[in-house]
Design a protein around this motif. Structure first.
Motif, PDB file in Angstrom:
ATOM      1  N   LEU A  37      40.273  42.198  36.109  1.00  0.00           N
ATOM      2  CA  LEU A  37      41.330  41.537  36.890  1.00  0.00           C
ATOM      3  C   LEU A  37      42.474  41.121  35.974  1.00  0.00           C
ATOM      4  N   LYS A  38      42.125  40.723  34.766  1.00  0.00           N
ATOM      5  CA  LYS A  38      43.161  40.383  33.794  1.00  0.00           C
ATOM      6  C   LYS A  38      44.013  41.619  33.475  1.00  0.00           C
ATOM      7  N   THR A  39      43.377  42.791  33.435  1.00  0.00           N
ATOM      8  CA  THR A  39      44.109  44.046  33.216  1.00  0.00           C
ATOM      9  C   THR A  39      45.135  44.262  34.324  1.00  0.00           C
ATOM     10  N   LEU A  40      44.740  43.943  35.573  1.00  0.00           N
ATOM     11  CA  LEU A  40      45.663  44.072  36.704  1.00  0.00           C
ATOM     12  C   LEU A  40      46.846  43.115  36.538  1.00  0.00           C
ATOM     13  N   ARG A  41      46.553  41.853  36.163  1.00  0.00           N
ATOM     14  CA  ARG A  41      47.642  40.878  36.013  1.00  0.00           C
ATOM     15  C   ARG A  41      48.577  41.289  34.874  1.00  0.00           C
ATOM     16  N   ASP A  42      48.005  41.734  33.769  1.00  0.00           N
ATOM     17  CA  ASP A  42      48.832  42.164  32.647  1.00  0.00           C
ATOM     18  C   ASP A  42      49.707  43.355  33.025  1.00  0.00           C
ATOM     19  N   TRP A  43      49.134  44.257  33.814  1.00  0.00           N
ATOM     20  CA  TRP A  43      49.881  45.448  34.255  1.00  0.00           C
ATOM     21  C   TRP A  43      51.073  45.057  35.116  1.00  0.00           C
ATOM     22  N   VAL A  44      50.851  44.124  36.044  1.00  0.00           N
ATOM     23  CA  VAL A  44      51.941  43.669  36.908  1.00  0.00           C
ATOM     24  C   VAL A  44      53.044  43.018  36.074  1.00  0.00           C
TER      25      VAL A  44
END
Length: 736
Positions: A37-44
Motif C-alpha cells: 500500500l505504501k508503494t501505491l501511495r509513493d506512486w501517486v
C-alpha cells in the motif's frame, strides 16, 4: 500538450484526484500488504509531484480508474494491481524488472515486462496490421493478465474518448473494434465487449447510435411493462418448485440491434426480440445442470418454445467457458421472448469471463478455455508461411469461429470446425470410414454429402467396401485432415491404375514380341496428347486406349527408326549410360550416385520422408520414369520393396550438399505456456537452421508439437534434436 511548470490544480481537480485515490485505495486495500500500500501511495505522490502538469494529472486519474476497473470488473488481484502501478516506474527509469522481481516476485515482474513491451511497440506507432503485431500478440500469450490489463486500459479510454486528442480517436476506435472487443468476446467478457461495441458505434455513427438509443428510451415503459407481465407468472411457478433464484430483464445492446437491422435489412420497429429474460438460480454445483433443465421444463410448459432457437451450452460449454441454456418462447401478445437459464456461478463467468474462473478455481471446468485460446494464438503466430496481414485476418476470424460438436450413434463426441460436412465427420472417425463413405443419416434421416453439421447432431455414416474417394469430394470437404486423405487416396488409386495399364501393355507387347522401350512409350504418350506418361497408362487401364493398336503403332515406329519418338523424352534408368568415375561426378556438384555410376538421372526427394544429406537412402523408379529418393526408414519403404522390388535401385551420397533441405520433427512434452518460447529460442540460436512452421496441440497435461526446419545435413539435424531434448519439459523428440 505540456502546461507551464507553475500549473496549479483547480479545486474541482483536486477533489477529483482525492476521490479517485480513495476509491482505488478502497478496492485494493484488502488485496495488498501494508508495504505494498505504501508503494501505491509513493506512486501517486511521484506521478504528480515530480512533474506537475495537466498531462500528469490526467494520466494519474486515468491509472487510478484502471486500477478500480481491474478489481471491480475484471476480478484481478495483487499481481495485476502492482504490475499496473510499477509499470510507470519501469517507464521513467526509477524501477527495473530485476528490482521489481526481487521486491514483489516473478508474477508481478512478468506483467510489468509484458506491459512494457506492448508500450514499446505502440511508442513506435506500430499498426496492428504490421509484421511486429505478431510480437505484440506473443507478449499477450506470455501472461493472460497482460491482455486483461490492456483491455481495461482501452475500455477506460473509450469511456473517456472525448478527453483524448481528436487525431488519436479514430486509431483507438479501430483497435477496439478489430482487436479488443473481439478479445473481450473470446475471453467471455460479454458486458465489456458489448460496452466497447456500443461506444465504438457512438463514435463512428453517432446519428445511428442516438436514434436507436432514443427509440429504446421511448419504448422503455411499454417494454418494462411487458417484461413484468411475462415474469410474474414464471416467478410464481419457479417459486412453487422450491428454487432460490432471481430474474432479470434486459434489452439488446444498441450495437446488437444495429447489426440485426443491417443483417435483416429492416427497421427498428420490426426487430421482434429486443429483450430477453435471464433466470439465475442459486444452486449447488453438483445440481446445476438438473436444476436448469427443470426450470426449462417449467418455462416450456407455460409458453410454446421455438425448437430451432434452443441453445444448449450446459452439456457442451462454449470454447471460452460460457455455460447457459437459451430458449425462445412465444409470450403474451404473440411476441417472442428469449429466456436464458443459468446459475450464479455461470452468470458471473458469463459477465466477468475467464477472470471469474479464478474465483471458482476449486471447480473443474469442462472446457479449458484459456489453454485452448492460447493454443489458437500460438498456431497463428508460429506459422511463418503467414504474412502479417494474413495473420491478423486469421486471428480476427478465429476469435469469432465456433466449433461444432457431433455425436456418433454410440454417443462418442467429435469436435470439428464450423462449416464441416458429414464427409469431414466420416474422415474424423477414421480414414477407412471416410474413404468408403456412401451416405449419412442425421438423427435417423438421410442427408446429402454436402450437409453441414450442426451442434448436437447424431450422425451415422454408411459405408461400402467398393467405394473409393472421388475427386469432386475435394469441393465438399473443408477440414485439412479429410482433404489430405482424399488427395492421398486419389493419388494412390491413380498410381495403381497406371501400374495396371503399364502391365497390360507390357503383356501384350511380350505376346507380340515387341521390345519394351520407356523412351518410345514417352513419345507415344505425347503423340496421343498426354502430358504425363502416368496419365497415358491410366487411359490404358480405363480402356480408353486399345493395347493392340498401341502395339501396332510401336512396331511401326520401330520400323522407321524411332523417327516419331521425342528425342528429348525422359529415359528410364535402364538406358542411362555410364559417365565417369566418382571424382568427376563430385566435381560437377552432383550429391547422389544412382545405380552403377549412371548419368543424366532425373530424381527428386520423396515428400513422405524428406531425405536430407547423410541419410541412408534408396531410389524408386516412378511410373513417369524419374527416380524418387526415399529414406531406408521411410514408412513406405517396406511396402515399396515388397510390392515393387524390381523398381528399387541403389543410391549413395557423394561430395557435399551445398543446399538445405526440410526435415520434420515431432516433440512431446509436459504442457506449459512457456514451452513454445523455449523451443523456438533454441531454434533461433542455431546457425544455418531455419524454422519453416510449427504447430502445437495440447492433450490434458501433455503437448504434442510438429516443427519443420531447414538443415544442410543429417549431422546438423542430430545436433539440433539433442539440444531440443535438453529443453525443460520436453520428453521426446522424434524425426518424422
Amino acid at each position: 500538450m505540456r502546461m507551464a511548470p507553475d500549473w496549479q490544480l483547480s479545486e474541482s481537480e483536486r477533489q477529483e484526484m482525492i476521490s479517485q485515490y480513495r476509491a482505488a485505495l478502497h478496492v485494493v486495500g484488502v488485496k495488498l500488504k501494508p508495504h505494498e500500500l505504501k508503494t501505491l501511495r509513493d506512486w501517486v505522490t511521484r506521478s504528480f509531484t515530480q512533474n506537475p502538469s495537466e498531462d500528469s494529472f490526467r494520466l494519474l486519474i486515468r491509472n487510478l480508474r484502471i486500477i478500480q476497473l481491474l478489481v471491480n470488473e475484471f476480478m484481478l488481484g495483487r499481481s495485476s494491481i502492482l504490475g499496473t502501478i510499477l509499470y510507470d516506474g519501469l517507464l521513467d527509469g526509477t524501477e527495473t524488472v530485476e528490482s521489481i522481481e526481487k521486491q514483489f516476485g516473478d508474477s508481478v515482474a512478468v506483467i510489468v515486462q509484458g506491459l512494457y513491451r506492448a508500450h514499446d511497440l505502440y511508442e513506435r506507432n506500430i499498426s496492428i496490421d504490421s509484421e511486429n503485431f505478431r510480437q505484440l500478440l506473443l507478449t499477450f500469450a506470455e501472461d493472460l493478465r497482460v491482455i486483461l490489463i490492456m483491455i481495461a486500459d482501452r475500455l477506460d479510454t473509450m469511456r473517456n474518448l472525448k478527453l483524448l486528442d481528436e487525431e488519436l480517436r479514430p486509431k483507438v476506435v479501430y483497435e477496439v473494434t478489430h482487436l479488443y472487443a473481439p478479445l473481450a468476446h473470446r475471453l467471455g467478457l460479454y458486458a465489456i465487449k458489448t460496452e466497447m461495441e456500443d461506444l465504438s458505434l457512438k463514435y463512428e455513427q453517432p446519428q445511428v447510435y442516438h436514434d436507436i438509443a432514443r427509440k429504446l428510451n421511448e419504448t422503455k415503459r411499454s417494454r418494462d411493462a411487458y417484461i413484468q407481465a411475462f415474469i410474474e407468472p414464471v416467478k410464481k411457478r419457479i417459486e412453487q418448485a422450491g428454487f432460490d433464484f432471481e430474474i432479470k430483464g434486459r434489452t439488446k445492446s444498441i450495437h446488437s440491434i444495429w447489426n440485426k437491422m443491417k443483417k435483416q435489412n429492416t427497421s427498428f420497429e420490426s426487430i421482434y426480440d429486443l429483450f430477453a429474460i435471464r433466470i439465475i438460480l442459486d444452486t449447488p454445483v453438483e445440481a446445476e445442470k438438473s436444476s436448469c433443465w427443470q426450470v426449462y421444463s417449467i418455462i416450456t410448459d407455460m409458453y410454446t418454445p421455438n425448437p430451432k432457437r434452443l441453445r444448449d451450452w450446459l452439456s457442451i460449454p462454449k470454447s471460452n467457458g460460457y455455460e447457459s441454456l437459451h430458449i425462445t418462447v412465444m409470450g403474451p401478445q404473440g411476441k417472442w421472448v428469449e429466456v436464458q437459464i443459468r446459475t450464479h456461478r455461470m452468470d458471473e463467468i458469463a459477465e466477468k469471463g475467464v477472470a471469474a474462473h479464478w474465483k471458482y478455481k476449486g471447480i473443474k471446468s469442462e472446457s479449458d478455455s484459456m489453454d485452448q485460446w492460447l493454443k489458437n494464438i500460438r498456431n497463428i503466430l508460429e506459422n511463418p508461411d503467414l504474412n502479417a496481414t494474413e495473420a491478423v485476418d486469421t486471428f480476427k476470424l478465429n476469435l469469432y469461429d465456433d466449433d461444432v460438436f457431433v455425436f456418433t450413434p454410440n454417443g462418442d463426441l467429435f469436435k470439428l470446425k464450423k462449416g464441416s460436412t458429414v464427409l469431414d465427420f466420416a474422415f474424423a472417425i477414421h480414414t477407412s470410414v471416410g474413404s468408403h463413405y456412401v451416405g449419412a443419416k442425421v438423427s435417423g434421416r438421410n442427408v446429402p454429402i454436402r450437409y453441414i453439421l450442426r451442434n448436437g447432431d447424431q450422425v451415422e455414416i454408411l459405408t461400402s467396401p467398393s467405394q473409393t474417394p472421388k475427386r469432386d469430394w475435394l469441393n465438399i470437404a473443408v477440414t485439412s485432415k479429410a482433404r489430405a486423405k482424399i488427395k492421398q487416396s486419389i493419388k494412390e488409386q491413380e498410381n495403381k491404375d497406371a501400374d495396371l495399364g503399364r502391365e497390360a501393355l507390357m503383356r501384350r507387347m511380350k505376346n507380340r514380341k515387341v521390345e519394351f522401350d520407356e523412351s518410345q512409350m514417352t513419345g507415344l504418350s505425347r503423340k496421343h496428347g498426354f502430358k504425363f506418361i502416368s496419365e497415358f497408362y491410366q487411359a490404358i487401364s480405363f480402356g480408353q486406349l486399345d493395347v493392340i493398336e498401341l502395339c501396332d503403332e510401336l512396331q511401326e515406329m520401330a520400323k522407321h527408326g524411332n523417327d516419331e519418338t521425342d528425342t528429348t523424352a525422359l529415359r528410364s534408368v535402364e538406358h542411362f549410360t555410364k559417365q565417369t568415375d566418382l571424382e568427376k561426378i563430385t566435381t560437377e556438384n552432383d550429391v547422389l550416385v544412382i545405380g552403377n555410376d549412371v548419368k543424366n538421372v532425373q530424381y527428386s526427394f520423396a515428400k513422405c520422408c524428406n531425405p536430407i544429406y547423410g541419410d541412408e537412402v534408396f531410389g524408386f523408379v516412378s511410373v513417369s520414369g524419374g527416380i524418387k529418393i526415399h529414406r531406408t526408414s521411410c514408412p513406405n519403404a517396406q511396402q515399396l520393396k515388397e510390392r515393387f522390388g524390381y523398381r528399387i535401385i541403389d543410391v549413395k551420397w557423394t561430395g557435399k550438399s551445398g543446399k538445405v533441405d526440410m526435415a520434420t520433427l515431432q516433440i512431446i512434452g509436459n504442457d506449459d505456456i512457456g514451452i513454445v518460447n523455449n523451443v523456438t529460442s533454441v531454434l533461433s540460436k542455431e546457425k544455418n537452421v531455419q524454422m519453416r512452421s510449427i504447430t502445437v496441440n495440447s492433450h490434458e497435461t501433455f503437448f504434442e508439437g510438429t516443427i519443420s526446419v531447414m538443415v544442410s545435413d543429417v549431422a546438423q539435424l542430430s545436433s539440433l534434436i539433442k539440444k531440443l531434448e535438453m529443453v525443460k519439459g520436453v520428453v521426446r523428440v522424434t524425426r518424422l
